[in-house]
Enzyme design. Structure first.
Site, PDB file in Angstrom:
ATOM      1  N   GLN A 250      -9.553   1.604   1.829  1.00 26.99           N
ATOM      2  CA  GLN A 250      -8.604   2.388   2.628  1.00 26.99           C
ATOM      3  C   GLN A 250      -9.334   3.409   3.497  1.00 26.99           C
ATOM      4  OE1 GLN A 250      -5.486   1.325   2.482  1.00 26.99           O
ATOM      5  NE2 GLN A 250      -6.107  -0.055   0.839  1.00 26.99           N
TER       6      GLN A 250
ATOM      7  N   TYR B 218      -6.042  -1.457  -6.873  1.00 28.86           N
ATOM      8  CA  TYR B 218      -5.429  -2.644  -6.260  1.00 28.86           C
ATOM      9  C   TYR B 218      -4.797  -2.343  -4.906  1.00 28.86           C
ATOM     10  CZ  TYR B 218      -1.001  -1.464  -8.860  1.00 28.86           C
ATOM     11  OH  TYR B 218       0.119  -0.892  -9.399  1.00 28.86           O
ATOM     12  N   GLU B 219      -4.448  -3.416  -4.221  1.00 28.75           N
ATOM     13  CA  GLU B 219      -3.970  -3.372  -2.825  1.00 28.75           C
ATOM     14  C   GLU B 219      -5.015  -2.776  -1.889  1.00 28.75           C
ATOM     15  OE1 GLU B 219      -1.661  -5.202  -2.429  1.00 28.75           O
ATOM     16  OE2 GLU B 219      -0.867  -5.223  -4.463  1.00 28.75           O
ATOM     17  N   GLY B 220      -6.261  -3.096  -2.152  1.00 34.84           N
ATOM     18  CA  GLY B 220      -7.374  -2.553  -1.376  1.00 34.84           C
ATOM     19  C   GLY B 220      -7.849  -1.266  -2.028  1.00 34.84           C
TER      20      GLY B 220
ATOM     21  N   ARG C  48       0.824  -1.209   0.000  1.00 34.97           N
ATOM     22  CA  ARG C  48       0.000   0.000   0.000  1.00 34.97           C
ATOM     23  C   ARG C  48       0.858   1.259   0.000  1.00 34.97           C
ATOM     24  NH1 ARG C  48      -4.549  -2.582   4.142  1.00 34.97           N
ATOM     25  NH2 ARG C  48      -5.634  -3.710   2.477  1.00 34.97           N
TER      26      ARG C  48
END
Length: 596
Positions: free
Chosen positions: A449, A442-444, A298
């Site tokens: 977030q 991506y990555e949440g 992130r």
């Protein structure tokens, strides 16, 4: 036609004039000997690698993309990528901030942060290959067994092997509690992993001789949901006792995604058919181990967008200083030309300054956060380690979401500066927009977030972490409260801090009545919090620039002008965000599902 110049002067300004990193590092025994000359020398060489090796293969890599041989399941990266990776390894860059015990150079993460920003400006798709490897290194360094560390960390540190994170499955993305991949225990203590994974960045390629997959899967007796997930190390090639490569493990790429951007990175569909793996960490505690890599990713994604914002800005400025269109409304500015350069038009300047303010604000924020990670890892003071860890936890979702949102705005603005030429591939601008878009997903996703920030990091501990950052802001406000020259920066900083505190209290009370109120307000809330963070760092940068504005260096004049633009034109966005956050859940849920 695109160009890139590493922003070394601005990096040095943040590192040495605003944050005084060498003074901070002297208090950390591991980094006490790191001086400004060392930092500057490393970054100068890193900038050459980013601009002279990676940047020239960015557009060509986007055009060519990756190629899958469906017979062998092997993937070929774009032309030049493998050779660039070999130069990267030969230069020792993978080992920059890794543990010397495993062959690393042991330099601070704050240097690695700057290096990766430049590499992302040069070529985001390429940089994802070593970036994911570094995340795998971090996860194994924190949770691997002694045997796993001894076997895999030296190879990841040197760059001889690369790494991935295998989380997502066709039926489950962020909701990892639904994953179905299975891990069957074997008599020798290993596991056979079976399942399908998708969206695996750098999941298969020809850059390195082996790929270390970190795979989430379930043991036979695992509890349902996220509490039943374990983490496994699954190499592409099995490793013999002497460290040499053994048999091909049945973990294969069965397809490559056809994507909007980052074409030079292999986004793989991965099939595991009884692939041999070993357990990382404790059974059913895989998410805790994987979160080390996820949080690193992130922060890395925020850095990707920071790099794109910088390179897009540089190219838009160069174009605006060259392109002529119409006359300025107040009269000719380039009378010797048939029309004025478009940099004289106010709205062009607004777009350019937006990108510049978001790049320079994001750089200060990201470098400061990397310094907090160095403190978290290496301070002798337990309280300082805990305080730094809390600040990094609070700010990670803001780095990921706010900087990536800003990059989408900035790269779009920079493309707009080019007019129709921005929409044409050879100028490079449309690629930056396409590449920037995935970073919000991506990555949440950025909504995830936002929920993490408001729900877990702020309301989850009754605002303790937020108050710790607020204390930094308040101390700075109090220290500069009588400095007349700083009032144009201090007053709006203090104001947005007070308003965020009130909004937090209000949303916390609403959440007691209905938890969905958090979901209704979270995205707006994160953006307000992001502006508070940026305002704090812009005020700190303005303080230094004010003190040195008469030094005869135009750098400080430009820094002050950009700070004034940020406070006048970008920070006021918070007023509308606070208002929409306060409207609550009702306008979102009033319509019946059937009416959509």
């Amino acid at each position: 036609m695109a160009t890139y110049t590493p922003p070394l002067r601005d990096m040095q300004f943040v590192l040495h004039e605003v944050l005084n990193v060498t003074d901070e590092l002297k208090l950390l025994p591991r980094h006490a000997d790191v001086d400004a000359d060392t930092i500057n020398a490393v970054l100068e060489e890193g900038g050459k690698f980013a601009s002279q090796v990676l940047f020239p293969i960015n557009i060509s890599g986007d055009t060519e993309g990756c190629t899958l041989d469906k017979t062998t399941h092997e993937v070929k990266a774009p032309t030049g990528f493998k050779e660039a990776y070999a130069q990267y390894v030969e230069g020792g860059w993978p080992a920059l901030s890794c543990d010397p015990e495993y062959g690393g150079q042991g330099l601070p993460l704050v240097i690695n942060q700057c290096m990766y920003e430049m590499m992302n400006s040069g070529n985001q798709a390429w940089t994802m290959y070593p970036g994911l490897s570094h995340g795998a290194y971090e996860a194994l360094h924190a949770h691997g067994t002694p045997e796993q560390k001894a076997t895999f960390l030296p190879k990841l540190t040197s760059g001889q092997w690369t790494g991935t994170m295998c989380l997502t499955e066709p039926h489950c993305g962020t909701d990892l509690g639904m994953l179905r991949s299975k891990a069957e225990p074997q008599a020798d203590g290993s596991y056979k992993i079976t399942g399908q994974k998708i969206f695996i960045s750098a999941g298969e390629h020809d850059l390195a001789e082996n790929i270390v997959h970190l795979v989430l899967a379930r043991l036979p007796d695992a509890p349902v949901g996220s509490k039943g997930i374990s983490l496994f190390l699954v190499p592409k090639f099995l490793v013999n006792a002497d460290g040499s490569l053994g048999a091909r493990n049945p973990v294969f790429c069965t397809g490559l995604e056809h994507k909007m951007g980052i074409h030079g990175n292999a986004t793989a569909q991965i099939n595991l058919d009884g692939a041999i793996g070993t357990l990382v960490g404790q059974p059913n505690k895989g998410l805790a181990a994987m979160f080390v890599m996820m949080n690193a990713a992130r922060l890395g994604v925020g850095n990707q967008s920071l790099g794109l914002t910088e390179v897009a800005y540089q190219n838009a400025v160069a174009y605006a200083k060259d392109r002529i269109q119409m006359r300025a409304l107040s009269g000719p500015k380039n009378p010797e030309l048939p029309a004025d350069k478009i940099i004289h038009h106010p709205d062009v300047r607004k777009m350019l300054l937006t990108a510049r303010a978001y790049a320079e604000g994001g750089r200060a924020f990201a470098i400061w956060t990397a310094l907090q990670i160095d403190k978290e890892l290496h301070s002798d003071d337990e309280d300082e380690r805990k305080e730094s860890a809390d600040l990094v936890a609070l700010l990670t979702p803001i780095i990921k979401a706010f900087i990536t949102d800003n990059a989408w705005i900035a790269t779009s603005h920079c493309m707009q500066v080019f007019g129709g030429h921005g929409y044409v591939k050879e100028w490079g601008m449309e690629q930056y927009v396409r590449d920037a878009r995935i970073n919000m997903i991506y990555e949440g996703t950025n909504t995830i977030q936002s929920l993490d920030l408001l729900g877990r990091k702020v309301l989850g501990d009754n605002g303790k972490k937020l108050k710790a950052f607020g204390k930094l802001v308040q101390t700075f406000v109090e220290d500069e409260g009588t400095n007349e020259a700083m009032q144009e920066f201090i007053n709006p900083l203090a104001d947005v801090g007070d308003k965020l505190t009130k909004l937090t209290t209000e949303l916390g009370m609403k959440a007691f009545g209905n938890a969905d109120e958090v979901g209704a307000a979270a995205v707006d809330y994160l953006r307000v919090a992001g502006h508070l963070v940026f305002a704090y760092f812009w005020a700190r940068m303005a303080k230094v620039a004010l003190e040195k504005q008469n030094a005869g260096d135009p750098f400080y004049t430009a820094k002050l002008a950009t700070a004034r633009f940020y406070f006048a034109k970008l920070l006021p966005e918070t007023a509308g965000l606070i208002r929409t956050a306060r409207t609550g859940l009702a306008p979102l849920m009033e319509m019946d599902e059937a009416l959509f």
